[in-house]
Design an enzyme around this catalytic site. Sequence first.
Site, PDB file in Angstrom:
ATOM      1  N   TYR A 148      -2.282 -19.197  -1.908  1.00  0.00           N
ATOM      2  CA  TYR A 148      -3.077 -18.000  -1.634  1.00  0.00           C
ATOM      3  C   TYR A 148      -4.550 -18.383  -1.422  1.00  0.00           C
ATOM      4  O   TYR A 148      -5.193 -17.959  -0.458  1.00  0.00           O
ATOM      5  CB  TYR A 148      -2.923 -17.017  -2.805  1.00  0.00           C
TER       6      TYR A 148
ATOM      7  N   GLY B 241       0.830  -1.206   0.000  1.00  0.00           N
ATOM      8  CA  GLY B 241       0.000   0.000   0.000  1.00  0.00           C
ATOM      9  C   GLY B 241       0.862   1.252   0.000  1.00  0.00           C
ATOM     10  O   GLY B 241       2.082   1.180   0.180  1.00  0.00           O
TER      11      GLY B 241
HETATM   12  N1  NAD Z   1      -7.618  -6.997  -6.117  1.00  0.00           N
HETATM   13  C1  NAD Z   1      -8.336  -8.078  -6.321  1.00  0.00           C
HETATM   14  O1  NAD Z   1      -8.731  -8.380  -7.442  1.00  0.00           O
HETATM   15  C2  NAD Z   1      -8.742  -8.970  -5.188  1.00  0.00           C
HETATM   16  C3  NAD Z   1      -9.542 -10.076  -5.472  1.00  0.00           C
HETATM   17  C4  NAD Z   1      -9.923 -10.916  -4.432  1.00  0.00           C
HETATM   18  C5  NAD Z   1      -9.554 -10.624  -3.134  1.00  0.00           C
HETATM   19  N2  NAD Z   1      -8.777  -9.542  -2.887  1.00  0.00           N
HETATM   20  C6  NAD Z   1      -8.395  -9.281  -1.509  1.00  0.00           C
HETATM   21  O2  NAD Z   1      -8.732  -7.943  -1.174  1.00  0.00           O
HETATM   22  C7  NAD Z   1      -7.791  -7.436  -0.238  1.00  0.00           C
HETATM   23  C8  NAD Z   1      -7.205  -6.133  -0.750  1.00  0.00           C
HETATM   24  O3  NAD Z   1      -6.546  -6.393  -1.981  1.00  0.00           O
HETATM   25  P1  NAD Z   1      -5.904  -5.240  -2.871  1.00  0.00           P
HETATM   26  O4  NAD Z   1      -6.066  -5.639  -4.269  1.00  0.00           O
HETATM   27  O5  NAD Z   1      -6.384  -3.927  -2.407  1.00  0.00           O
HETATM   28  O6  NAD Z   1      -4.355  -5.448  -2.524  1.00  0.00           O
HETATM   29  P2  NAD Z   1      -3.269  -4.397  -1.992  1.00  0.00           P
HETATM   30  O7  NAD Z   1      -1.975  -5.125  -1.989  1.00  0.00           O
HETATM   31  O8  NAD Z   1      -3.354  -3.123  -2.742  1.00  0.00           O
HETATM   32  O9  NAD Z   1      -3.753  -4.143  -0.498  1.00  0.00           O
HETATM   33  C9  NAD Z   1      -3.340  -4.915   0.598  1.00  0.00           C
HETATM   34  C10 NAD Z   1      -2.907  -3.968   1.690  1.00  0.00           C
HETATM   35  O10 NAD Z   1      -2.536  -4.726   2.831  1.00  0.00           O
HETATM   36  C11 NAD Z   1      -1.314  -4.200   3.341  1.00  0.00           C
HETATM   37  N3  NAD Z   1      -0.612  -5.279   4.017  1.00  0.00           N
HETATM   38  C12 NAD Z   1      -0.062  -6.394   3.467  1.00  0.00           C
HETATM   39  N4  NAD Z   1       0.513  -7.142   4.407  1.00  0.00           N
HETATM   40  C13 NAD Z   1       0.330  -6.497   5.596  1.00  0.00           C
HETATM   41  C14 NAD Z   1       0.698  -6.769   6.921  1.00  0.00           C
HETATM   42  N5  NAD Z   1       1.406  -7.866   7.242  1.00  0.00           N
HETATM   43  N6  NAD Z   1       0.328  -5.891   7.877  1.00  0.00           N
HETATM   44  C15 NAD Z   1      -0.365  -4.771   7.572  1.00  0.00           C
HETATM   45  N7  NAD Z   1      -0.746  -4.461   6.313  1.00  0.00           N
HETATM   46  C16 NAD Z   1      -0.392  -5.312   5.339  1.00  0.00           C
HETATM   47  C17 NAD Z   1      -0.554  -3.684   2.133  1.00  0.00           C
HETATM   48  O11 NAD Z   1       0.431  -2.720   2.451  1.00  0.00           O
HETATM   49  C18 NAD Z   1      -1.705  -3.111   1.300  1.00  0.00           C
HETATM   50  O12 NAD Z   1      -1.934  -1.763   1.629  1.00  0.00           O
HETATM   51  C19 NAD Z   1      -6.757  -8.531  -0.033  1.00  0.00           C
HETATM   52  O13 NAD Z   1      -7.104  -9.248   1.122  1.00  0.00           O
HETATM   53  C20 NAD Z   1      -6.914  -9.396  -1.259  1.00  0.00           C
HETATM   54  O14 NAD Z   1      -6.513 -10.727  -1.011  1.00  0.00           O
HETATM   55  C21 NAD Z   1      -8.354  -8.702  -3.882  1.00  0.00           C
END
Ligand code: NAD
Length: 332
Positions: free
Chosen positions: A149, A37
């Site tokens: 995952y 992020g």
């Molecule tokens: N983007 C997609 O298409 C999609 C689809 C299905 C599920 N998801 C889920 O939605 C959620 C958000 O996904 P996204 O696409 O916004 O991804 P992203 O990587 O942009 O967001 C994830 C956030 O979590 C933070 N993060 C990661 N590990 C961390 C930790 N150990 N401690 C604190 N913060 C941490 C990262 O810095 C980031 O800001 C995730 O759980 C992902 O698995 C996303």
Amino acid sequence: MDRVLVTGGAGFIGSHLVDQLLLLGHGVDVVDDLSTGRLSNLAQARSGGHGQFSFHQMDVRSPALAELAKRRRPSVIFHLAARSDVARSMEDPFEDLTINLGGTLRVLEAALNGGGAKIVFAASAAIYGDAAIDLPIQETSALVPSSPYGVSKKAAIDYLDVYRRSRDLEYTALVFANVYGPRQRGAAESGVISIFTERCLTGRPSTIYGDGKQTRDFVYVADVVDALVRAMDNGGGLVINVGTGRETSVVNLYELIARTAGSTLRPRLASARPGDILRSCLDASRAATQLGWRSFTDLDTGVGSLVDWYRANPEEYFLRRSARQSDGAKEE
Ligand SMILES: NC(=O)c1ccc[n+]([C@@H]2O[C@H](COP(=O)([O-])OP(=O)(O)OC[C@H]3O[C@@H](n4cnc5c(N)ncnc54)[C@H](O)[C@@H]3O)[C@@H](O)[C@H]2O)c1
């Protein structure tokens, strides 16, 4: 108005959620370690003007999360912090395990410590794997993940369910299809749209893995945020799909993006990647019944908005590319 906590709130989906929660007048605490992020995603939230906002740079696995929840007593915890890169989970499943499952257990602990917050969890279509013969996939389909995952997201739901039955903690697990929109980084799940868009706009060729006939269900980020907000008060104890119910092949997606971006470049073909599923598309009937939700942005409109956003924010190309490289993500 509620006080809520958003893990992963500096990420792609999380930051859009935070903007919407503040607009609705909620007080928001964001916990994020900024691993994928970025603080700039929270520029709008930090500039104030709406509800109360605080940012806590913290690993979701830290015991400090429970302390924070005890002080803030959120009514809802949106748990989005995760590693969401399928390819990386195949290479380093241990990292997935510790962040995605260790993090979920810390969130459960925090919910208990903070007086019993409801947890709204970001799950993924990766929980279904390739087992579903009938598309669109319903929530009753077998869960046979094809990647570590997917396993981590499936097991996280099991934990949520155990805590609901044994500790009376409420949850809703939203199963996102492939989410796309502004602020997405290429390496994350379904980053394919941002990768193709960035490449078409900067005149660099894109790579399609496999024959390009693999399909995905692409859902726009604003629609996903709408589902997350609706789940604050609805859908208790349920797993709920959040998708459009429409399949789009990667080849057709590329053609749409190239046309919208005005590019005539042809994509390169490369061998399929392990862990990638062949076809995916979610039935969102339960979301309609339980949350009153359906997707309202069609793919043409969503891709058009994304291309406009990239054109208005050209610095994003370079930020995204360097972020992927420092992540160790393979260049496309
Ligand atoms: N983007 C997609 O298409 C999609 C689809 C299905 C599920 N998801 C889920 O939605 C959620 C958000 O996904 P996204 O696409 O916004 O991804 P992203 O990587 O942009 O967001 C994830 C956030 O979590 C933070 N993060 C990661 N590990 C961390 C930790 N150990 N401690 C604190 N913060 C941490 C990262 O810095 C980031 O800001 C995730 O759980 C992902 O698995 C996303």
